[in-house]
Write an enzyme that holds these catalytic residues in place. Structure first.
Site, PDB file in Angstrom:
ATOM      1  N   ASP A  37       0.828  -1.203   0.000  1.00  0.00           N
ATOM      2  CA  ASP A  37       0.000   0.000   0.000  1.00  0.00           C
ATOM      3  C   ASP A  37       0.863   1.254   0.000  1.00  0.00           C
ATOM      4  OD1 ASP A  37      -2.192  -1.597   0.035  1.00  0.00           O
ATOM      5  OD2 ASP A  37      -2.755  -1.212   2.113  1.00  0.00           O
ATOM      6  N   GLU A  39       3.907   1.649  -1.083  1.00  0.00           N
ATOM      7  CA  GLU A  39       4.588   1.804  -2.366  1.00  0.00           C
ATOM      8  C   GLU A  39       3.624   2.380  -3.405  1.00  0.00           C
ATOM      9  OE1 GLU A  39       7.595  -0.943  -5.066  1.00  0.00           O
ATOM     10  OE2 GLU A  39       6.142  -1.885  -3.738  1.00  0.00           O
ATOM     11  N   TYR A  40       2.387   1.862  -3.415  1.00  0.00           N
ATOM     12  CA  TYR A  40       1.368   2.374  -4.342  1.00  0.00           C
ATOM     13  C   TYR A  40       1.078   3.845  -4.056  1.00  0.00           C
ATOM     14  CZ  TYR A  40      -2.978   2.875  -6.955  1.00  0.00           C
ATOM     15  OH  TYR A  40      -3.946   3.306  -7.829  1.00  0.00           O
ATOM     16  N   LYS A 115     -10.792   3.762  10.025  1.00  0.00           N
ATOM     17  CA  LYS A 115     -10.805   3.300   8.637  1.00  0.00           C
ATOM     18  C   LYS A 115     -10.353   1.843   8.660  1.00  0.00           C
ATOM     19  CE  LYS A 115      -9.028   4.121   3.983  1.00  0.00           C
ATOM     20  NZ  LYS A 115      -8.633   2.712   3.769  1.00  0.00           N
ATOM     21  N   GLU A 170     -17.557  -1.886   5.350  1.00  0.00           N
ATOM     22  CA  GLU A 170     -16.337  -2.633   5.057  1.00  0.00           C
ATOM     23  C   GLU A 170     -16.504  -4.074   5.522  1.00  0.00           C
ATOM     24  OE1 GLU A 170     -12.631  -1.511   3.189  1.00  0.00           O
ATOM     25  OE2 GLU A 170     -14.560  -0.534   3.516  1.00  0.00           O
ATOM     26  N   CYS A 402      25.305 -27.703  10.450  1.00  0.00           N
ATOM     27  CA  CYS A 402      25.026 -26.658  11.432  1.00  0.00           C
ATOM     28  C   CYS A 402      25.931 -25.450  11.182  1.00  0.00           C
ATOM     29  CB  CYS A 402      25.239 -27.184  12.848  1.00  0.00           C
ATOM     30  SG  CYS A 402      25.001 -25.911  14.124  1.00  0.00           S
ATOM     31  N   CYS A 405      28.347 -25.277  14.667  1.00  0.00           N
ATOM     32  CA  CYS A 405      29.339 -26.294  15.052  1.00  0.00           C
ATOM     33  C   CYS A 405      29.762 -27.199  13.902  1.00  0.00           C
ATOM     34  CB  CYS A 405      28.799 -27.140  16.205  1.00  0.00           C
ATOM     35  SG  CYS A 405      27.398 -28.197  15.749  1.00  0.00           S
ATOM     36  N   CYS A 423      26.753 -28.062  21.038  1.00  0.00           N
ATOM     37  CA  CYS A 423      26.803 -26.981  20.053  1.00  0.00           C
ATOM     38  C   CYS A 423      26.780 -25.639  20.779  1.00  0.00           C
ATOM     39  CB  CYS A 423      25.613 -27.076  19.101  1.00  0.00           C
ATOM     40  SG  CYS A 423      25.480 -25.700  17.945  1.00  0.00           S
TER      41      CYS A 423
END
Length: 654
Positions: A37, A39-40, A115, A170, A402, A405, A423
């Site tokens: 949203d 970016e738009y 909203k 909505e 891993c 380790c 480990c």
């Protein structure tokens, strides 16, 4: 956010218009966004700014002249009686001031309400009956989804008004219901829904209304179209609509221009607590005659505006994937991001959960992605913009060794595990967990100190912290008398901690704070001798949790006994006298005079079960200020609501 497009020529303007139209089609028509949203909105405002400077070049296909999307071939077309307009967006107090000045609105009265982030729907009632439901579409024509609307329980099939009226609102999915849907889809091996907004839109447009019915959609009214109510104010119209039996949100304010900024900040604070996703506050002139005088632009009403919240969803690039080894040995992939700022927080990483999730998303290194952050939760990837790949992407490979380790990893499908008990990452994370606030709460023993102690060979397991000496610490860089003594005092103070904290600190998989508390309360000092059936039958437990505890005890019993002999955890079997809260289900909501965790612990001490949502089985709702929708639901269900004063009075009876 990357600056994907710079508009400085007619050609770049036309490219931007084409890009926006492609993004809008994906968002409105396909329910599969390929841009966030934010970016738009950013590109939209760049296009708008260019058009204002170069009006002669304005394209007939510019999204600044259109509303919403088109109509899917899966549904028949239907026209709205009155146009469904989009709203102008503003993003700052300065833009709010500018909007108020346009049309000289400064001295008017306004309605402010949330909203909600969902799919707009227009309901037509004639002679009290629901006769048609139409999506927004392009504002003139939408998709007829009447059959699906009829299975949404919050939409009345008949109302106590005989006139012709369009009721607009909505369609949303509550956050908890969205999570439940995805949990079920995970169990069924289905693709997960990306976010509540897309889920609501997609659910509303299902060709099979049985699917819509299962989705627990909620219709929240926000206005009317065609109507002959003869009312003078928008607030009066909305009271009329809600009195017909429609959903009533608790945030609905009538105020002057001076109160708008405060209302916005108040609503913004409720963003995470609300049951439903919000992305801003709608501000609307209350006087309907004045609204008509103000009129419309080609796209927007001049009498209303959406004051958007700071974005919690942003577009960025996945640069790499780092591997983290937890205390149980599970290797978790973490996305390394091109840094973005979300709601004031700098975000450099996002959770990828596991490698099955990576495969489900189809994400690759250097992909453009959309991430969402809610509250203090680690950001997660919601979308991968595969259509925008440029050939630089590379696949993410499941690890075989891993990263800490070098041991060969056990690949169990969803989980990939390091089985080496020694480990480094497993050991350090186990000690970090044990010393954390929710466990033994050893002040001063944080991640950096634990790493230092491990590197110097002073600790290699949890029990070693109780063998640390003053001279050991003084030999370390950064330690002086006071710091060394404070840490030793904090370690000593952890002795005698509650058995529940001790069990939590051991880090048994599936045994968190709540489960540990129940184990301690029910078995006390004999908890290590509890059998499988006894554990399995505890409230909220089951075979998986019981098996996990039994296996953990079998492997680690000697170590646990040695540690327990040093800590000597305290315990108290539950001896609860009968009182107003014993055995009762309680929901806490709103702002209270004490921390919520403190009140929760007190209620549990009285034998209450504190839960997160209101249902018919709830006995009490303890409500503070700004209680929100949980209070509203309690009232609707007839659940007893108490404030802090009544809570204190009931305690006196115990």
């Amino acid at each position: 956010m990357e600056n994907f497009m710079r508009i400085d020529s007619k050609e770049s303007y036309e490219n931007a218009v084409a890009t926006l139209n492609a993004w809008a089609k994906a968002y409105y028509d396909d329910d599969a966004p390929i841009a966030s949203d934010e970016e738009y909105d950013a590109l939209y405002h760049e296009v708008l700014a260019y058009e204002q400077v170069n009006p002669a070049q304005k394209s007939l296909f510019s999204p600044t002249t259109r509303i919403g999307g088109g109509v899917s071939e899966g549904f028949s077309k239907a026209r709205h009686i009155k146009q469904m307009w989009s709203m102008e967006d503003i993003f700052s107090q300065l833009e709010l001031v500018a909007w108020l000045k346009r049309g000289e609105k400064q001295n008017l009265s306004f309605v402010a309400e949330p909203k909600f982030d969902g799919a707009s729907l227009n309901l037509l009632y004639e002679k009290g009956m629901l006769v048609r439901a139409i999506t927004r579409g392009d504002g003139i024509t939408g998709e007829e989804v009447t059959q699906n609307a009829r299975v949404i329980k919050s939409i009345p099939l008949n109302i106590s008004y005989d006139g012709r009226i369009e009721i607009r609102g909505e369609v949303v999915i509550k956050k908890a219901d969205f999570d439940a849907i995805n949990e079920e889809r995970t169990r069924n091996g289905e693709t997960l829904l990306s976010n509540p907004r897309n889920a609501a839109a997609g659910s509303l447009r299902q060709l099979d209304s049985a699917v819509t019915a299962k989705r627990k959609l909620l219709f929240i009214p926000w206005g009317v179209g065609e109507q002959n109510l003869g009312l003078a104010k928008h607030s009066e119209v909305m009271k009329f609509v809600r009195d017909l039996g429609f959903y009533r949100d608790d945030f609905f304010k009538i105020l002057d221009a001076d109160g708008l900024a405060g209302a916005y900040n108040e609503l913004l604070k409720q963003r995470d607590e609300k049951d439903v996703m919000m992305d801003g506050m709608v501000i609307r002139v209350d006087d309907l005659a004045r609204c008509e005088e103000l009129g419309y632009t080609v796209k927007f009403p001049k009498f209303m505006v959406a004051f958007k919240f700071p974005a919690i969803e942003k577009t960025t690039r996945l640069l790499d994937v780092a591997l983290q080894v937890g205390r149980s040995g599970v290797v978790t992939p973490v996305g390394v991001l091109d840094e973005v700022v979300i709601d004031g927080a700098r975000v450099k990483s996002a959770t990828l959960h596991n490698f099955d999730e990576i495969e489900r998303l189809g994400v690759m290194k250097n992909d453009l992605i959309s991430i969402i952050r809610s509250g203090d939760v680690i950001p997660k990837i919601t979308s991968v913009f595969k259509e925008r790949r440029d050939g630089t992407q590379t696949p993410i490979i499941r690890p075989k060794f891993c990263p800490e380790c070098g041991s060969h990893l056990l690949d169990e499908g969803v989980f990939i595990k390091c089985q080496n008990l020694n480990c480094r990452a497993r050991v350090i994370n186990s000690i970090i967990h044990y010393a954390s606030k929710k466990c033994l709460n050893i002040d001063g023993l944080g991640e950096a100190i634990i790493n230092l102690l491990y590197e110097k060979g002073l600790i290699s397991r949890v029990i070693d912290i109780y063998s640390l000496k003053f001279e050991d610490l003084m030999a370390l860089e950064g330690f002086k008398d006071k710091k060394a003594q404070n840490l030793l005092d904090a370690i000593e103070a952890s002795k005698g901690a509650s058995l529940a904290r001790f069990i939590t600190g051991l880090g048994c998989e599936h045994i968190g704070e709540v489960a540990a508390k129940k184990i301690a309360q029910n078995f006390g000092e004999g908890w290590l001798e509890a059998d499988f059936d006894e554990v399995k039958n505890l409230e909220g437990f089951g075979e998986e949790m019981a098996n996990s505890l039994m296996d953990f005890i079998e492997v680690n019993k000697d170590e646990i006994l040695a540690l327990q002999s040093i800590v000597r955890p305290s315990f108290e079997r539950k001896q609860i006298t009968q009182n107003a809260f014993s055995g009762k289900s309680v929901v806490i909501t709103g702002t209270l005079s004490r921390p919520r965790d403190e009140i929760k612990a007190e209620l549990e001490g009285y034998g209450a079960k504190v839960v997160g949502s209101v249902s018919k089985k709830t006995d009490f709702v303890l409500a503070g200020s700004n209680a929100g929708s949980k209070l509203q639901k309690a009232v609707e269900l007839g659940v007893r609501v108490i404030d802090e004063g009544e809570f204190e009075r009931l305690k006196l009876e115990i």
